[in-house]
Design a protein around this motif. Structure first.
Motif, PDB file in Angstrom:
ATOM      1  N   LEU A   1       9.923   2.685 -12.590  1.00  0.00           N
ATOM      2  CA  LEU A   1       9.349   3.958 -13.010  1.00  0.00           C
ATOM      3  C   LEU A   1      10.287   5.121 -12.698  1.00  0.00           C
ATOM      4  CD1 LEU A   1       5.645   3.432 -11.871  1.00  0.00           C
ATOM      5  CD2 LEU A   1       6.577   3.214 -14.176  1.00  0.00           C
ATOM      6  N   LYS A   2      11.133   4.947 -11.696  1.00  0.00           N
ATOM      7  CA  LYS A   2      12.155   5.955 -11.377  1.00  0.00           C
ATOM      8  C   LYS A   2      13.380   5.806 -12.276  1.00  0.00           C
ATOM      9  CE  LYS A   2      12.514   8.074  -7.760  1.00  0.00           C
ATOM     10  NZ  LYS A   2      12.339   9.498  -7.406  1.00  0.00           N
ATOM     11  N   GLN A   3      13.335   4.828 -13.183  1.00  0.00           N
ATOM     12  CA  GLN A   3      14.428   4.490 -14.097  1.00  0.00           C
ATOM     13  C   GLN A   3      15.706   4.081 -13.346  1.00  0.00           C
ATOM     14  OE1 GLN A   3      14.072   8.178 -16.509  1.00  0.00           O
ATOM     15  NE2 GLN A   3      13.642   6.812 -18.232  1.00  0.00           N
ATOM     16  N   GLN A   4      15.517   3.496 -12.174  1.00  0.00           N
ATOM     17  CA  GLN A   4      16.614   2.916 -11.407  1.00  0.00           C
ATOM     18  C   GLN A   4      16.638   1.427 -11.727  1.00  0.00           C
ATOM     19  OE1 GLN A   4      15.766   4.004  -7.333  1.00  0.00           O
ATOM     20  NE2 GLN A   4      15.967   6.186  -7.743  1.00  0.00           N
ATOM     21  N   TYR A   5      17.201   1.105 -12.882  1.00  0.00           N
ATOM     22  CA  TYR A   5      17.046  -0.230 -13.452  1.00  0.00           C
ATOM     23  C   TYR A   5      17.682  -1.322 -12.596  1.00  0.00           C
ATOM     24  CZ  TYR A   5      15.576   2.388 -17.565  1.00  0.00           C
ATOM     25  OH  TYR A   5      14.919   3.229 -18.419  1.00  0.00           O
TER      26      TYR A   5
ATOM     27  N   LEU B   1       3.382   9.305 -10.556  1.00  0.00           N
ATOM     28  CA  LEU B   1       2.723   9.433 -11.851  1.00  0.00           C
ATOM     29  C   LEU B   1       1.825  10.663 -11.947  1.00  0.00           C
ATOM     30  CD1 LEU B   1       1.632   5.746 -12.657  1.00  0.00           C
ATOM     31  CD2 LEU B   1       3.681   6.944 -13.392  1.00  0.00           C
ATOM     32  N   THR B   2       1.153  11.004 -10.851  1.00  0.00           N
ATOM     33  CA  THR B   2       0.133  12.049 -10.927  1.00  0.00           C
ATOM     34  C   THR B   2       0.486  13.337 -10.191  1.00  0.00           C
ATOM     35  OG1 THR B   2      -1.062  11.310  -8.936  1.00  0.00           O
ATOM     36  CG2 THR B   2      -1.610  10.225 -11.024  1.00  0.00           C
ATOM     37  N   GLY B   3       1.385  13.259  -9.221  1.00  0.00           N
ATOM     38  CA  GLY B   3       1.698  14.432  -8.413  1.00  0.00           C
ATOM     39  C   GLY B   3       0.610  14.772  -7.409  1.00  0.00           C
ATOM     40  N   LYS B   4      -0.413  13.926  -7.289  1.00  0.00           N
ATOM     41  CA  LYS B   4      -1.525  14.160  -6.369  1.00  0.00           C
ATOM     42  C   LYS B   4      -1.281  13.360  -5.096  1.00  0.00           C
ATOM     43  CE  LYS B   4      -4.735  14.774 -10.235  1.00  0.00           C
ATOM     44  NZ  LYS B   4      -5.952  14.248 -10.909  1.00  0.00           N
ATOM     45  N   LYS B   5      -0.745  14.028  -4.099  1.00  0.00           N
ATOM     46  CA  LYS B   5      -0.294  13.304  -2.904  1.00  0.00           C
ATOM     47  C   LYS B   5      -1.443  12.682  -2.121  1.00  0.00           C
ATOM     48  CE  LYS B   5       2.807  13.611   1.039  1.00  0.00           C
ATOM     49  NZ  LYS B   5       3.805  14.436   1.758  1.00  0.00           N
ATOM     50  N   ARG B   6      -2.455  13.472  -1.800  1.00  0.00           N
ATOM     51  CA  ARG B   6      -3.537  12.953  -0.961  1.00  0.00           C
ATOM     52  C   ARG B   6      -4.323  11.867  -1.676  1.00  0.00           C
ATOM     53  NH1 ARG B   6      -6.231  17.448   3.041  1.00  0.00           N
ATOM     54  NH2 ARG B   6      -4.300  17.901   4.198  1.00  0.00           N
ATOM     55  N   CYS B   7      -4.590  12.059  -2.966  1.00  0.00           N
ATOM     56  CA  CYS B   7      -5.299  11.020  -3.728  1.00  0.00           C
ATOM     57  C   CYS B   7      -4.475   9.740  -3.776  1.00  0.00           C
ATOM     58  CB  CYS B   7      -5.579  11.518  -5.139  1.00  0.00           C
ATOM     59  SG  CYS B   7      -6.856  12.792  -5.227  1.00  0.00           S
TER      60      CYS B   7
ATOM     61  N   ALA C   1       0.828  -1.206   0.000  1.00  0.00           N
ATOM     62  CA  ALA C   1       0.000   0.000   0.000  1.00  0.00           C
ATOM     63  C   ALA C   1       0.860   1.251   0.000  1.00  0.00           C
ATOM     64  CB  ALA C   1      -0.936  -0.010   1.204  1.00  0.00           C
ATOM     65  N   PHE C   2       1.949   1.237   0.772  1.00  0.00           N
ATOM     66  CA  PHE C   2       2.844   2.399   0.836  1.00  0.00           C
ATOM     67  C   PHE C   2       3.503   2.660  -0.514  1.00  0.00           C
ATOM     68  CE2 PHE C   2       7.189   4.039   1.489  1.00  0.00           C
ATOM     69  CZ  PHE C   2       6.866   5.292   2.003  1.00  0.00           C
ATOM     70  N   PHE C   3       3.974   1.613  -1.180  1.00  0.00           N
ATOM     71  CA  PHE C   3       4.648   1.809  -2.461  1.00  0.00           C
ATOM     72  C   PHE C   3       3.663   2.057  -3.600  1.00  0.00           C
ATOM     73  CE2 PHE C   3       8.357   0.371  -0.214  1.00  0.00           C
ATOM     74  CZ  PHE C   3       9.370   1.113  -0.805  1.00  0.00           C
ATOM     75  N   ILE C   4       2.435   1.606  -3.459  1.00  0.00           N
ATOM     76  CA  ILE C   4       1.414   1.998  -4.430  1.00  0.00           C
ATOM     77  C   ILE C   4       1.156   3.504  -4.318  1.00  0.00           C
ATOM     78  CG2 ILE C   4      -1.065   1.815  -4.922  1.00  0.00           C
ATOM     79  CD1 ILE C   4      -0.724  -1.223  -4.413  1.00  0.00           C
ATOM     80  N   TYR C   5       1.119   3.996  -3.089  1.00  0.00           N
ATOM     81  CA  TYR C   5       1.034   5.454  -2.904  1.00  0.00           C
ATOM     82  C   TYR C   5       2.194   6.152  -3.608  1.00  0.00           C
ATOM     83  CZ  TYR C   5       3.256   9.348  -0.479  1.00  0.00           C
ATOM     84  OH  TYR C   5       3.987  10.481  -0.200  1.00  0.00           O
ATOM     85  N   LYS C   6       3.416   5.650  -3.433  1.00  0.00           N
ATOM     86  CA  LYS C   6       4.581   6.291  -4.032  1.00  0.00           C
ATOM     87  C   LYS C   6       4.524   6.216  -5.561  1.00  0.00           C
ATOM     88  CE  LYS C   6       8.662   5.888  -2.108  1.00  0.00           C
ATOM     89  NZ  LYS C   6       8.902   7.228  -1.550  1.00  0.00           N
ATOM     90  N   ILE C   7       4.047   5.106  -6.095  1.00  0.00           N
ATOM     91  CA  ILE C   7       3.938   4.957  -7.555  1.00  0.00           C
ATOM     92  C   ILE C   7       2.985   6.000  -8.125  1.00  0.00           C
ATOM     93  CG2 ILE C   7       2.929   3.501  -9.353  1.00  0.00           C
ATOM     94  CD1 ILE C   7       4.172   1.085  -7.910  1.00  0.00           C
ATOM     95  N   PHE C   8       1.818   6.152  -7.518  1.00  0.00           N
ATOM     96  CA  PHE C   8       0.817   7.034  -8.110  1.00  0.00           C
ATOM     97  C   PHE C   8       1.063   8.503  -7.769  1.00  0.00           C
ATOM     98  CE2 PHE C   8      -1.060   2.906  -8.584  1.00  0.00           C
ATOM     99  CZ  PHE C   8      -1.527   2.983  -9.888  1.00  0.00           C
TER     100      PHE C   8
ATOM    101  N   GLU D   1      -3.514  10.481 -28.256  1.00  0.00           N
ATOM    102  CA  GLU D   1      -4.177  10.396 -26.950  1.00  0.00           C
ATOM    103  C   GLU D   1      -3.142  10.057 -25.894  1.00  0.00           C
ATOM    104  OE1 GLU D   1      -7.849   8.022 -24.761  1.00  0.00           O
ATOM    105  OE2 GLU D   1      -7.089   7.375 -26.703  1.00  0.00           O
ATOM    106  N   ARG D   2      -3.108  10.862 -24.838  1.00  0.00           N
ATOM    107  CA  ARG D   2      -2.163  10.619 -23.767  1.00  0.00           C
ATOM    108  C   ARG D   2      -2.669   9.515 -22.856  1.00  0.00           C
ATOM    109  NH1 ARG D   2       1.761  13.968 -22.743  1.00  0.00           N
ATOM    110  NH2 ARG D   2       1.731  13.558 -20.509  1.00  0.00           N
ATOM    111  N   SER D   3      -1.741   8.878 -22.115  1.00  0.00           N
ATOM    112  CA  SER D   3      -2.116   7.774 -21.253  1.00  0.00           C
ATOM    113  C   SER D   3      -2.723   8.239 -19.937  1.00  0.00           C
ATOM    114  CB  SER D   3      -0.896   6.882 -20.977  1.00  0.00           C
ATOM    115  OG  SER D   3       0.167   7.631 -20.459  1.00  0.00           O
ATOM    116  N   GLU D   4      -2.724   9.563 -19.689  1.00  0.00           N
ATOM    117  CA  GLU D   4      -3.382  10.038 -18.484  1.00  0.00           C
ATOM    118  C   GLU D   4      -4.877  10.103 -18.698  1.00  0.00           C
ATOM    119  OE1 GLU D   4       0.729  11.820 -18.609  1.00  0.00           O
ATOM    120  OE2 GLU D   4      -0.946  11.740 -19.988  1.00  0.00           O
ATOM    121  N   ALA D   5      -5.594  10.085 -17.561  1.00  0.00           N
ATOM    122  CA  ALA D   5      -7.053  10.204 -17.646  1.00  0.00           C
ATOM    123  C   ALA D   5      -7.424  11.601 -18.137  1.00  0.00           C
ATOM    124  CB  ALA D   5      -7.674   9.925 -16.282  1.00  0.00           C
TER     125      ALA D   5
END
Length: 414
Positions: free
Chosen positions: A165-169, A119-125, A109-116, A410-414
């Motif tokens: 996603l951070k390109q830290q391969y 991607l979105t810059g929306k911290k609370r969401c 759950a914590f790293f899903i928060y970090k992933i999104f 079409e961009r991949s964002e909503a």
């Protein structure tokens, strides 16, 4: 007007300033309480009494070293170590076997928060969507009721996706290797790494653009971390004199069980093999693997053709899509094998690609029905009908991501 008490004023000020944080904390506590109430039930799990409890008792009777030298079950060494360590606690086996996946669910759950958030810059969401994964039915049922360990390898997979996603391969491959050392099902995400390698990396945000040579610093040698970590993970049993072959050939033996234990082409998983193909494993299994290989080759070529359009959002979408492709086409899939895919698909549809929300909802409902069948015996819908909706959702998502790669506008964002 009556004067407000100092205590009430303090509480209201606290709510005004920290309502979101209080709500998040309460949601996490409630999710823990749900697991606390469900965990003592061991009767619904089809595996606890026959396998997990017996394995823990085996280590209690024989000790860790002797137990590892004759490790029961078919899991690879890291999970055997978990069962061995669980034997040290003076309590029923279900207690540590429920706590371990619970902790890993929180990590995911914590790293899903970090992933999104990335991607979105929306911290609370992003915080909210991470916490909400703790309430997904398959997440709760898998660890708390079934006493399964899918949450363990999934948490390492989620970390590896974040690092990718951070390109830290290198870091990403190392974390992926840890996930693979825990469970063979991590291989469902290996096609993603191969595609990213073939395409030479992916495009970062405009403010993080790097030179092509730097972005392409994903060496094929990084894949050597997978066997290295796998070999290191097996050392506890090797040192306990379990034997090299018995230790390191565990995954090969697991694939052989599909035939020897009569699982057939599918085991309560809603894919295409429920449509009359389940009893023909010997005839169809090799062909099915070859078909998947061919499909993945086509996917890789397609992604290479449109590699300049692959950004962070599409990398995560590719992770979902390729792993979903694997569980749709591979033989021997079990009801839990889309755990990692679903835990990424659900927040991705909500936060990034709202267009696919109906198909995400259908996939989750299909998962819920399957867990109802396997855990609660609620056979209200035949698995072949569930498979129609599940596969249809996959096909719609396939059409969507192909359109994104092929369209370009079409961009991949909503």
């Amino acid at each position: 007007m009556k004067k407000e008490l100092a205590l009430d004023k303090f509480i209201r000020n606290l709510i005004d300033k920290y309502l979101f944080e209080i709500a998040v904390g309460l949601l996490i506590l409630i999710s823990v309480f749900i697991r606390f109430k469900l965990a003592p039930n061991t009767e619904l799990s089809p595996d606890y009494d026959f396998y997990y409890r017996e394995w823990v008792e085996f280590y209690r009777q024989n000790g860790i070293i002797k137990g590892l030298s004759n490790a029961p079950g078919d899991y690879y060494v890291p999970f055997n170590v978990i069962y061995a360590l669980s034997s040290l606690f003076p309590c029923e086996a279900w207690v540590p076997l429920s706590i371990v996946p619970g902790i890993c669910e929180l990590i995911s759950a914590f790293f899903i928060y970090k992933i999104f958030y990335l991607l979105t810059g929306k911290k609370r969401c992003s915080v909210f969507i991470g916490v909400m994964t703790l309430y997904l039915p398959f997440v709760i049922f898998d660890g708390a009721l079934w006493k399964q360990v899918d949450a363990v390898y999934t948490c390492f997979l989620v970390i590896s996706i974040y690092k990718l996603l951070k390109q830290q391969y290198r870091a990403s491959i190392v974390w992926y290797s840890v996930a693979f050392a825990f469970k063979l099902q991590s291989i469902l995400f290996l096609p993603l790494y191969l595609i990213i390698y073939i395409t030479g990396g992916f495009n970062g945000p405009a403010d993080e653009e790097k030179e092509l040579s730097e972005r392409s610093a994903f060496s094929i040698l990084e894949f050597l971390w997978i066997p290295v970590v796998y070999l290191i993970a097996g050392l506890p049993e090797v040192l306990a004199k379990h034997g090299l072959r018995a230790t390191y050939f565990a995954y090969l033996e697991q694939t052989g069980e599909l035939d020897s234990e009569g699982y057939g082409m599918v085991s309560f998983f809603p894919n295409i093999y429920n449509w009359g193909f389940d009893d023909h494993y010997k005839l169809l299994s090799t062909a099915a693997v070859m078909v998947l290989a061919a499909v993945l080759v086509v996917i890789a070529v397609f992604c290479y053709r449109f590699r300049e359009r692959i950004d962070r959002n599409l990398v995560l979408y590719l992770a979902i899509w390729t792993s979903w492709t694997c569980v749709i086409l591979l033989p021997g899939m079990h009801e839990r094998y889309d755990y990692a895919m679903l835990i990424l698909l659900t927040p991705f549809a909500i936060m990034v690609r709202k267009k696919i929300m109906p198909f995400m909802v259908v996939a989750n409902i299909c998962s819920l029905i399957v867990y109802g069948i396997t855990l609660f015996g609620a056979k209200i819908i035949d698995i072949s009908y569930i498979s129609v909706f599940y596969v249809a959702s996959y096909l719609f998502v396939t059409a969507d991501i192909i359109g994104l790669l092929n369209g370009g506008n079409e961009r991949s964002e909503a």
